[in-house]
Design an enzyme around this catalytic site. Structure first.
Site, short mmCIF file in Angstrom:
data_model
loop_
_atom_site.label_atom_id
_atom_site.label_comp_id
_atom_site.label_asym_id
_atom_site.label_seq_id
_atom_site.Cartn_x
_atom_site.Cartn_y
_atom_site.Cartn_z
N GLY A 20 -11.34 6.24 -9.85
CA GLY A 20 -11.50 5.20 -10.86
C GLY A 20 -10.27 4.31 -10.93
N GLY A 64 0.83 -1.20 0.00
CA GLY A 64 0.00 0.00 0.00
C GLY A 64 0.86 1.25 0.00
N ASP A 90 -3.02 -3.24 -9.64
CA ASP A 90 -2.98 -3.58 -11.07
C ASP A 90 -2.11 -2.58 -11.85
OD1 ASP A 90 -4.65 -5.76 -10.68
OD2 ASP A 90 -6.47 -4.57 -10.96
N ASP A 142 -8.46 7.49 -4.37
CA ASP A 142 -9.12 6.22 -4.69
C ASP A 142 -8.02 5.20 -5.01
OD1 ASP A 142 -10.52 4.09 -5.69
OD2 ASP A 142 -11.58 5.21 -7.23
N GLY A 161 4.85 1.11 0.14
CA GLY A 161 5.72 0.79 -1.00
C GLY A 161 5.70 -0.68 -1.33
P1 ADP Z 1 -3.71 -3.63 -3.98
O1 ADP Z 1 -4.22 -2.45 -4.74
O2 ADP Z 1 -3.58 -4.86 -4.83
O3 ADP Z 1 -4.42 -3.88 -2.68
P2 ADP Z 1 -1.57 -2.21 -2.61
O4 ADP Z 1 -2.59 -1.53 -1.78
O5 ADP Z 1 -0.43 -2.86 -1.89
O6 ADP Z 1 -2.19 -3.29 -3.59
O7 ADP Z 1 -0.99 -1.11 -3.60
C1 ADP Z 1 -0.15 -1.44 -4.70
C2 ADP Z 1 0.90 -0.36 -4.88
O8 ADP Z 1 0.22 0.88 -5.15
C3 ADP Z 1 1.78 -0.08 -3.67
O9 ADP Z 1 2.92 -0.92 -3.65
C4 ADP Z 1 2.14 1.37 -3.88
O10 ADP Z 1 3.23 1.50 -4.77
C5 ADP Z 1 0.89 1.94 -4.55
N1 ADP Z 1 -0.01 2.59 -3.57
C6 ADP Z 1 -1.12 2.07 -2.99
N2 ADP Z 1 -1.67 2.94 -2.12
C7 ADP Z 1 -0.90 4.05 -2.16
C8 ADP Z 1 -0.92 5.32 -1.49
N3 ADP Z 1 -1.88 5.62 -0.60
N4 ADP Z 1 0.05 6.21 -1.79
C9 ADP Z 1 1.03 5.93 -2.68
N5 ADP Z 1 1.10 4.76 -3.35
C10 ADP Z 1 0.18 3.82 -3.09
#
Ligand code: ADP
Length: 297
Positions: free
Chosen positions: A280, A214, A245, A239, A217
Protein backbone atom coordinates in the site's frame (compact mmCIF):
# COMPACT_ATOMS: atom_id res chain seq x y z
CA UNK A 1 5.72 22.41 15.41
CA UNK A 2 6.45 23.01 11.76
CA UNK A 3 3.53 23.72 9.47
CA UNK A 4 3.42 22.15 6.01
CA UNK A 5 0.76 23.06 3.45
CA UNK A 6 0.10 20.72 0.54
CA UNK A 7 -1.63 21.94 -2.61
CA UNK A 8 -2.47 18.90 -4.69
CA UNK A 9 -4.50 15.89 -5.62
CA UNK A 10 -6.61 13.30 -3.86
CA UNK A 11 -7.45 10.17 -5.85
CA UNK A 12 -9.16 6.90 -5.21
CA UNK A 13 -7.03 4.16 -6.75
CA UNK A 14 -9.24 1.40 -8.18
CA UNK A 15 -6.86 -1.51 -8.49
CA UNK A 16 -7.70 -4.66 -10.41
CA UNK A 17 -5.37 -7.67 -10.32
CA UNK A 18 -5.56 -9.92 -13.39
CA UNK A 19 -3.49 -12.75 -14.83
CA UNK A 20 -3.28 -10.94 -18.13
CA UNK A 21 -4.69 -7.51 -18.98
CA UNK A 22 -7.53 -7.59 -21.54
CA UNK A 23 -6.93 -6.52 -25.14
CA UNK A 24 -9.40 -4.19 -26.82
CA UNK A 25 -12.76 -5.95 -27.13
CA UNK A 26 -11.72 -8.76 -24.77
CA UNK A 27 -13.34 -9.64 -21.43
CA UNK A 28 -11.28 -11.39 -18.78
CA UNK A 29 -12.00 -12.55 -15.25
CA UNK A 30 -9.72 -10.89 -12.73
CA UNK A 31 -8.40 -12.14 -9.39
CA UNK A 32 -9.07 -9.28 -7.02
CA UNK A 33 -10.21 -5.67 -6.78
CA UNK A 34 -9.46 -3.09 -4.14
CA UNK A 35 -9.89 0.63 -3.56
CA UNK A 36 -6.91 2.47 -2.11
CA UNK A 37 -6.96 6.16 -1.16
CA UNK A 38 -4.12 8.01 -2.89
CA UNK A 39 -3.20 10.95 -5.05
CA UNK A 40 0.28 12.42 -4.77
CA UNK A 41 -0.91 15.44 -2.82
CA UNK A 42 -2.75 13.39 -0.22
CA UNK A 43 0.11 10.90 0.03
CA UNK A 44 2.67 13.60 0.69
CA UNK A 45 0.36 15.22 3.24
CA UNK A 46 -0.02 11.94 5.11
CA UNK A 47 3.72 11.28 5.05
CA UNK A 48 4.46 14.75 6.46
CA UNK A 49 1.78 14.48 9.16
CA UNK A 50 3.02 11.08 10.28
CA UNK A 51 6.56 12.45 10.33
CA UNK A 52 5.42 14.95 12.93
CA UNK A 53 4.38 18.21 11.24
CA UNK A 54 1.12 20.12 11.38
CA UNK A 55 -0.20 19.58 7.86
CA UNK A 56 -2.99 21.28 5.91
CA UNK A 57 -4.30 19.90 2.63
CA UNK A 58 -5.60 22.24 -0.07
CA UNK A 59 -7.49 20.58 -2.92
CA UNK A 60 -10.86 19.07 -3.73
CA UNK A 61 -12.82 15.84 -3.45
CA UNK A 62 -16.12 15.05 -5.12
CA UNK A 63 -19.47 14.75 -3.35
CA UNK A 64 -19.41 10.97 -3.74
CA UNK A 65 -18.57 8.17 -1.33
CA UNK A 66 -14.93 8.21 -2.48
CA UNK A 67 -14.73 11.85 -1.41
CA UNK A 68 -15.87 10.99 2.09
CA UNK A 69 -13.30 8.22 2.36
CA UNK A 70 -10.49 10.35 0.94
CA UNK A 71 -11.20 13.08 3.50
CA UNK A 72 -11.47 10.53 6.27
CA UNK A 73 -8.14 8.95 5.36
CA UNK A 74 -6.38 12.30 5.58
CA UNK A 75 -8.01 13.17 8.89
CA UNK A 76 -7.17 9.77 10.32
CA UNK A 77 -3.47 10.60 9.87
CA UNK A 78 -3.97 14.01 11.46
CA UNK A 79 -4.09 16.12 8.27
CA UNK A 80 -6.23 19.27 8.54
CA UNK A 81 -8.85 19.17 5.76
CA UNK A 82 -10.55 22.54 6.37
CA UNK A 83 -9.23 23.69 2.97
CA UNK A 84 -10.09 20.48 1.13
CA UNK A 85 -13.23 21.47 -0.76
CA UNK A 86 -16.09 19.11 -1.55
CA UNK A 87 -17.31 19.88 -5.07
CA UNK A 88 -20.22 18.68 -7.17
CA UNK A 89 -19.31 15.58 -9.19
CA UNK A 90 -16.93 12.64 -8.85
CA UNK A 91 -13.67 12.48 -6.91
CA UNK A 92 -10.46 11.85 -8.81
CA UNK A 93 -9.85 8.22 -9.65
CA UNK A 94 -6.99 6.13 -10.99
CA UNK A 95 -8.05 2.89 -12.67
CA UNK A 96 -5.11 0.55 -12.36
CA UNK A 97 -4.84 -2.91 -13.92
CA UNK A 98 -1.96 -4.96 -12.51
CA UNK A 99 -1.08 -8.21 -14.30
CA UNK A 100 0.72 -11.25 -12.96
CA UNK A 101 4.01 -10.10 -14.40
CA UNK A 102 3.77 -6.93 -12.34
CA UNK A 103 3.05 -4.80 -15.41
CA UNK A 104 0.36 -2.18 -15.08
CA UNK A 105 -1.79 0.16 -17.13
CA UNK A 106 -3.44 3.18 -15.57
CA UNK A 107 -6.24 5.56 -16.52
CA UNK A 108 -6.39 8.68 -14.36
CA UNK A 109 -9.58 10.72 -14.31
CA UNK A 110 -8.95 14.01 -12.51
CA UNK A 111 -12.57 14.52 -11.39
CA UNK A 112 -12.61 16.99 -8.50
CA UNK A 113 -8.86 17.58 -8.85
CA UNK A 114 -9.59 19.28 -12.17
CA UNK A 115 -11.56 21.98 -10.36
CA UNK A 116 -8.48 23.07 -8.39
CA UNK A 117 -7.46 25.61 -11.01
CA UNK A 118 -7.15 28.70 -8.81
CA UNK A 119 -6.56 29.66 -5.19
CA UNK A 120 -9.27 31.06 -2.95
CA UNK A 121 -8.27 33.91 -0.63
CA UNK A 122 -8.44 31.36 2.22
CA UNK A 123 -6.04 29.03 0.41
CA UNK A 124 -3.60 31.85 -0.05
CA UNK A 125 -3.85 32.82 3.62
CA UNK A 126 -3.12 29.26 4.64
CA UNK A 127 -0.10 28.99 2.35
CA UNK A 128 1.38 32.18 3.68
CA UNK A 129 1.11 30.93 7.27
CA UNK A 130 3.03 27.71 6.48
CA UNK A 131 6.76 27.02 6.65
CA UNK A 132 6.75 24.93 3.47
CA UNK A 133 4.41 24.34 0.52
CA UNK A 134 4.45 20.94 -1.18
CA UNK A 135 3.36 20.82 -4.84
CA UNK A 136 3.00 18.14 -7.49
CA UNK A 137 1.46 18.20 -10.98
CA UNK A 138 -1.81 16.26 -10.56
CA UNK A 139 -3.95 19.42 -10.42
CA UNK A 140 -4.18 22.16 -13.09
CA UNK A 141 -0.86 23.90 -13.61
CA UNK A 142 -2.42 27.35 -13.11
CA UNK A 143 -3.11 26.54 -9.45
CA UNK A 144 0.36 25.06 -8.93
CA UNK A 145 1.92 28.26 -10.26
CA UNK A 146 -0.43 30.47 -8.22
CA UNK A 147 0.34 28.49 -5.06
CA UNK A 148 4.09 28.64 -5.58
CA UNK A 149 3.93 32.36 -6.34
CA UNK A 150 1.92 33.04 -3.18
CA UNK A 151 4.42 31.02 -1.16
CA UNK A 152 7.37 32.89 -2.65
CA UNK A 153 5.78 36.28 -1.92
CA UNK A 154 5.68 35.34 1.76
CA UNK A 155 9.03 33.58 2.06
CA UNK A 156 7.47 30.09 2.30
CA UNK A 157 9.74 27.34 0.95
CA UNK A 158 8.34 25.60 -2.16
CA UNK A 159 9.05 21.92 -2.86
CA UNK A 160 7.91 20.63 -6.25
CA UNK A 161 7.58 16.98 -7.28
CA UNK A 162 7.38 17.12 -11.11
CA UNK A 163 4.95 14.23 -11.50
CA UNK A 164 3.27 13.38 -13.81
CA UNK A 165 6.29 14.68 -15.65
CA UNK A 166 5.69 17.49 -18.13
CA UNK A 167 7.61 20.55 -19.31
CA UNK A 168 7.94 23.01 -16.43
CA UNK A 169 7.06 26.60 -17.39
CA UNK A 170 9.63 29.28 -16.50
CA UNK A 171 7.15 31.04 -14.20
CA UNK A 172 6.93 27.90 -12.06
CA UNK A 173 10.68 27.25 -12.02
CA UNK A 174 11.20 30.87 -10.98
CA UNK A 175 9.32 30.25 -7.71
CA UNK A 176 10.50 26.69 -6.96
CA UNK A 177 13.06 26.36 -4.17
CA UNK A 178 13.56 22.60 -4.20
CA UNK A 179 12.75 20.27 -7.11
CA UNK A 180 12.48 16.54 -6.29
CA UNK A 181 12.18 14.39 -9.42
CA UNK A 182 12.77 10.67 -9.48
CA UNK A 183 15.39 9.41 -11.87
CA UNK A 184 12.94 8.92 -14.73
CA UNK A 185 11.49 12.41 -14.30
CA UNK A 186 14.96 14.01 -14.08
CA UNK A 187 15.99 12.31 -17.31
CA UNK A 188 12.74 13.21 -19.08
CA UNK A 189 12.97 16.85 -18.02
CA UNK A 190 16.55 17.29 -19.17
CA UNK A 191 17.17 14.74 -21.92
CA UNK A 192 20.36 13.66 -20.04
CA UNK A 193 20.68 9.96 -19.35
CA UNK A 194 23.02 10.21 -16.36
CA UNK A 195 21.20 11.25 -13.14
CA UNK A 196 24.04 13.45 -11.96
CA UNK A 197 24.17 15.25 -15.31
CA UNK A 198 20.40 15.60 -15.21
CA UNK A 199 20.57 17.02 -11.67
CA UNK A 200 23.29 19.46 -12.74
CA UNK A 201 21.14 20.62 -15.66
CA UNK A 202 18.16 21.11 -13.34
CA UNK A 203 20.30 23.15 -10.95
CA UNK A 204 20.54 25.78 -13.67
CA UNK A 205 16.79 26.22 -13.26
CA UNK A 206 16.20 26.02 -9.47
CA UNK A 207 18.46 26.55 -6.44
CA UNK A 208 18.19 23.02 -4.96
CA UNK A 209 17.59 19.60 -6.52
CA UNK A 210 17.12 16.13 -5.05
CA UNK A 211 16.96 13.27 -7.54
CA UNK A 212 15.61 10.08 -5.95
CA UNK A 213 17.25 6.92 -7.22
CA UNK A 214 14.98 4.13 -5.97
CA UNK A 215 16.83 1.48 -3.94
CA UNK A 216 20.11 3.32 -4.58
CA UNK A 217 19.13 6.39 -2.51
CA UNK A 218 19.20 10.03 -3.49
CA UNK A 219 21.42 12.71 -4.93
CA UNK A 220 21.36 16.30 -3.61
CA UNK A 221 22.70 19.29 -5.48
CA UNK A 222 22.60 22.93 -4.46
CA UNK A 223 24.36 25.92 -5.87
CA UNK A 224 27.72 26.56 -4.27
CA UNK A 225 27.96 23.36 -2.20
CA UNK A 226 29.39 19.90 -2.86
CA UNK A 227 26.88 17.32 -4.15
CA UNK A 228 25.67 14.75 -1.61
CA UNK A 229 24.92 11.11 -2.37
CA UNK A 230 22.82 9.54 0.36
CA UNK A 231 22.29 5.78 0.14
CA UNK A 232 18.95 4.14 0.90
CA UNK A 233 18.89 1.49 3.64
CA UNK A 234 19.10 -2.04 2.17
CA UNK A 235 15.72 -3.64 2.65
CA UNK A 236 13.52 -6.18 0.91
CA UNK A 237 10.91 -4.19 -0.95
CA UNK A 238 7.35 -5.52 -1.06
CA UNK A 239 5.59 -2.54 -2.66
CA UNK A 240 7.36 0.63 -3.74
CA UNK A 241 4.16 2.55 -4.57
CA UNK A 242 4.30 5.89 -2.82
CA UNK A 243 8.00 5.60 -1.90
CA UNK A 244 8.71 8.94 -3.52
CA UNK A 245 5.80 10.63 -1.74
CA UNK A 246 6.93 9.24 1.62
CA UNK A 247 10.43 10.52 0.89
CA UNK A 248 9.28 14.03 -0.09
CA UNK A 249 6.77 14.45 2.75
CA UNK A 250 9.32 13.35 5.34
CA UNK A 251 12.15 15.37 3.80
CA UNK A 252 10.03 18.52 3.89
CA UNK A 253 9.42 18.07 7.62
CA UNK A 254 13.12 17.52 8.33
CA UNK A 255 14.18 20.56 6.32
CA UNK A 256 11.50 22.73 7.94
CA UNK A 257 12.86 21.61 11.32
CA UNK A 258 16.25 22.79 10.09
CA UNK A 259 17.93 19.43 10.31
CA UNK A 260 21.22 19.50 8.35
CA UNK A 261 20.61 18.46 4.73
CA UNK A 262 22.51 15.17 4.97
CA UNK A 263 20.56 14.19 8.08
CA UNK A 264 17.26 15.24 6.48
CA UNK A 265 17.95 13.08 3.41
CA UNK A 266 18.91 10.05 5.54
CA UNK A 267 15.83 10.51 7.71
CA UNK A 268 13.61 10.65 4.60
CA UNK A 269 15.37 7.57 3.22
CA UNK A 270 14.67 5.74 6.48
CA UNK A 271 10.97 6.61 6.21
CA UNK A 272 10.78 5.52 2.56
CA UNK A 273 12.63 2.28 3.34
CA UNK A 274 10.03 1.44 5.99
CA UNK A 275 7.20 2.19 3.57
CA UNK A 276 8.50 -0.07 0.78
CA UNK A 277 8.59 -3.04 3.13
CA UNK A 278 4.81 -2.89 3.52
CA UNK A 279 1.94 -3.11 1.02
CA UNK A 280 0.00 0.00 0.00
CA UNK A 281 1.01 3.63 -0.41
CA UNK A 282 -0.36 5.87 2.35
CA UNK A 283 -1.15 2.99 4.73
CA UNK A 284 2.50 1.94 4.65
CA UNK A 285 3.88 5.33 5.70
CA UNK A 286 5.66 5.35 9.05
CA UNK A 287 5.04 7.53 12.11
CA UNK A 288 7.88 9.61 13.57
CA UNK A 289 9.01 7.18 16.30
CA UNK A 290 9.44 4.43 13.68
CA UNK A 291 11.45 6.76 11.45
CA UNK A 292 13.68 7.79 14.37
CA UNK A 293 14.23 4.14 15.26
CA UNK A 294 15.21 3.24 11.67
CA UNK A 295 17.33 6.31 11.10
CA UNK A 296 21.09 5.94 11.36
CA UNK A 297 23.24 9.02 11.04
P1 ADP B 1 9.28 7.19 -6.93
O1 ADP B 1 8.56 6.39 -5.91
O2 ADP B 1 8.76 8.59 -7.05
O3 ADP B 1 9.42 6.51 -8.27
P2 ADP B 1 11.97 6.37 -6.15
O4 ADP B 1 11.69 5.03 -6.72
O5 ADP B 1 13.23 7.04 -6.58
O6 ADP B 1 10.77 7.39 -6.39
O7 ADP B 1 11.99 6.19 -4.58
C1 ADP B 1 12.00 7.30 -3.69
C2 ADP B 1 12.86 6.98 -2.48
O8 ADP B 1 12.30 5.84 -1.82
C3 ADP B 1 14.31 6.59 -2.78
O9 ADP B 1 15.15 7.73 -2.85
C4 ADP B 1 14.64 5.69 -1.62
O10 ADP B 1 15.03 6.45 -0.49
C5 ADP B 1 13.31 5.02 -1.32
N1 ADP B 1 13.22 3.68 -1.96
C6 ADP B 1 12.59 3.36 -3.12
N2 ADP B 1 12.74 2.05 -3.41
C7 ADP B 1 13.46 1.53 -2.40
C8 ADP B 1 13.97 0.22 -2.10
N3 ADP B 1 13.74 -0.82 -2.91
N4 ADP B 1 14.69 0.07 -0.96
C9 ADP B 1 14.94 1.10 -0.12
N5 ADP B 1 14.48 2.35 -0.35
C10 ADP B 1 13.78 2.58 -1.47
Amino acid sequence: MTHIAVLGSTNMDLVTYVMKAPQRGETVTGREFCTIPGGKGANQAIAAARAGATVSMIGAVGNDSFGLRLRDTLEHSGVDTDFLRTVEGPSGTAHIVVDDEGGNSIVVIPGANGTVDHLSPGDEGLITSADTLLLQLEIPLAAVVAGAEAARRHGVRTVLTPSPVQPLPPELLAVTDLLVPNQYEAITLTGRTDPREAATALLELVPEVVVTLGATGSLYLARGVDPLVVPAPRVTAVDTTGAGDTFVGTLAVALAEEKPVHEALSWAAAAAAISVQRAGASVSMPYRPEIDARYTA
